[in-house]
Design a protein around this motif. Structure first.
Motif, mmCIF file in Angstrom:
data_model
loop_
_atom_site.group_PDB
_atom_site.id
_atom_site.type_symbol
_atom_site.label_atom_id
_atom_site.label_comp_id
_atom_site.label_asym_id
_atom_site.label_seq_id
_atom_site.Cartn_x
_atom_site.Cartn_y
_atom_site.Cartn_z
ATOM 1 N N GLN A 267 -2.887 -66.213 60.719
ATOM 2 C CA GLN A 267 -1.986 -65.067 61.863
ATOM 3 C C GLN A 267 -2.485 -63.585 61.400
ATOM 4 O O GLN A 267 -2.303 -62.830 62.340
ATOM 5 C CB GLN A 267 -0.479 -65.204 61.512
ATOM 6 N N LEU A 268 -2.790 -63.389 60.244
ATOM 7 C CA LEU A 268 -3.470 -61.921 60.072
ATOM 8 C C LEU A 268 -4.935 -61.784 60.467
ATOM 9 O O LEU A 268 -5.265 -60.662 60.663
ATOM 10 C CB LEU A 268 -3.337 -61.888 58.602
ATOM 11 N N PHE A 269 -5.751 -62.849 60.462
ATOM 12 C CA PHE A 269 -7.005 -62.579 60.872
ATOM 13 C C PHE A 269 -7.189 -62.123 62.526
ATOM 14 O O PHE A 269 -6.590 -62.677 63.305
ATOM 15 C CB PHE A 269 -7.912 -63.905 60.877
ATOM 16 N N GLY A 270 -8.096 -60.955 62.515
ATOM 17 C CA GLY A 270 -7.986 -60.324 63.776
ATOM 18 C C GLY A 270 -9.144 -60.723 64.783
ATOM 19 O O GLY A 270 -9.093 -60.415 65.832
ATOM 20 N N ILE A 271 -10.025 -61.254 64.115
ATOM 21 C CA ILE A 271 -11.348 -61.768 65.003
ATOM 22 C C ILE A 271 -11.498 -63.327 64.845
ATOM 23 O O ILE A 271 -11.619 -63.783 63.664
ATOM 24 C CB ILE A 271 -12.601 -60.999 64.546
ATOM 25 N N TRP A 272 -11.927 -64.153 65.885
ATOM 26 C CA TRP A 272 -11.900 -65.490 65.762
ATOM 27 C C TRP A 272 -13.045 -65.940 66.713
ATOM 28 O O TRP A 272 -13.568 -65.465 67.587
ATOM 29 C CB TRP A 272 -10.738 -65.927 66.368
ATOM 30 N N GLY A 273 -13.998 -66.891 66.136
ATOM 31 C CA GLY A 273 -14.941 -67.606 67.000
ATOM 32 C C GLY A 273 -14.265 -68.606 67.960
ATOM 33 O O GLY A 273 -13.301 -68.795 67.801
ATOM 34 N N GLN A 274 -15.204 -69.171 68.623
ATOM 35 C CA GLN A 274 -14.777 -70.084 69.677
ATOM 36 C C GLN A 274 -14.685 -71.221 69.250
ATOM 37 O O GLN A 274 -14.075 -72.160 70.072
ATOM 38 C CB GLN A 274 -16.030 -70.006 70.614
ATOM 39 N N GLY A 275 -15.008 -71.735 68.117
ATOM 40 C CA GLY A 275 -14.797 -73.077 67.521
ATOM 41 C C GLY A 275 -16.000 -74.092 67.806
ATOM 42 O O GLY A 275 -16.731 -73.896 68.805
ATOM 43 N N THR A 276 -16.104 -74.945 66.964
ATOM 44 C CA THR A 276 -17.465 -75.952 67.147
ATOM 45 C C THR A 276 -16.572 -77.459 66.573
ATOM 46 O O THR A 276 -15.892 -77.269 65.600
ATOM 47 C CB THR A 276 -18.482 -75.611 66.184
ATOM 48 N N LEU A 277 -16.943 -78.287 67.288
ATOM 49 C CA LEU A 277 -16.228 -79.681 67.229
ATOM 50 C C LEU A 277 -17.048 -80.337 65.696
ATOM 51 O O LEU A 277 -18.298 -80.651 66.155
ATOM 52 C CB LEU A 277 -16.200 -80.306 68.268
#
Length: 125
Positions: free
Chosen positions: A110-120
């Motif tokens: 919840q604290l992380f402000g930057i996220w990548g798009q995900g990889t399966l």
């Protein structure tokens, strides 16, 4: 300011994959970068985290000894080397970044402000 996760795919049980998390437009200096995963029907969980400047790392108990997180500070890339993969590791993996020294303690993300798009990642025979 973005993160780009890559490296997922289909692998047999016992196999290996290396995920990469690259920055787009910023340095990882003084950032903590975490890997999270979410399987269908399950909540997101923390997998591993690294303090890029300090080098300290954390791992979820279920991946200790199998996964290794590392960073290339010059290229601003964080890697997650995954060995001895199990069907239970099947999930979409996300990387996330936070500027400072307290993010690796946040197992919810919840604290992380930057996220990548995900990889399966799919582990199946």
């Amino acid at each position: 300011v973005q993160l780009q996760a890559s490296g997922g795919g289909l692998v047999q049980p016992g196999g290996s994959l290396t995920l990469s998390c690259a920055s787009s437009g910023f340095s990882f200096e003084n950032y903590e970068i975490g890997w999270f995963r979410q399987a269908p029907g399950k909540e997101r969980e923390a997998v591993s985290c690294i303090s890029v400047s300090g080098g300290t790392t954390t791992y979820q108990d279920s991946v200790k000894g199998r996964f290794t997180i590392s960073s290339d500070r010059e290229k601003n890339v964080v890697f997650l080397q995954m060995n001895s993969l199990e069907p239970e590791d099947t999930a979409t993996y996300y990387c996330a970044g936070g500027f400072g020294k307290w993010y690796c303690g946040d197992t919810t993300g919840q604290l992380f402000g930057i996220w990548g798009q995900g990889t399966l990642v799919t582990v199946s025979s």
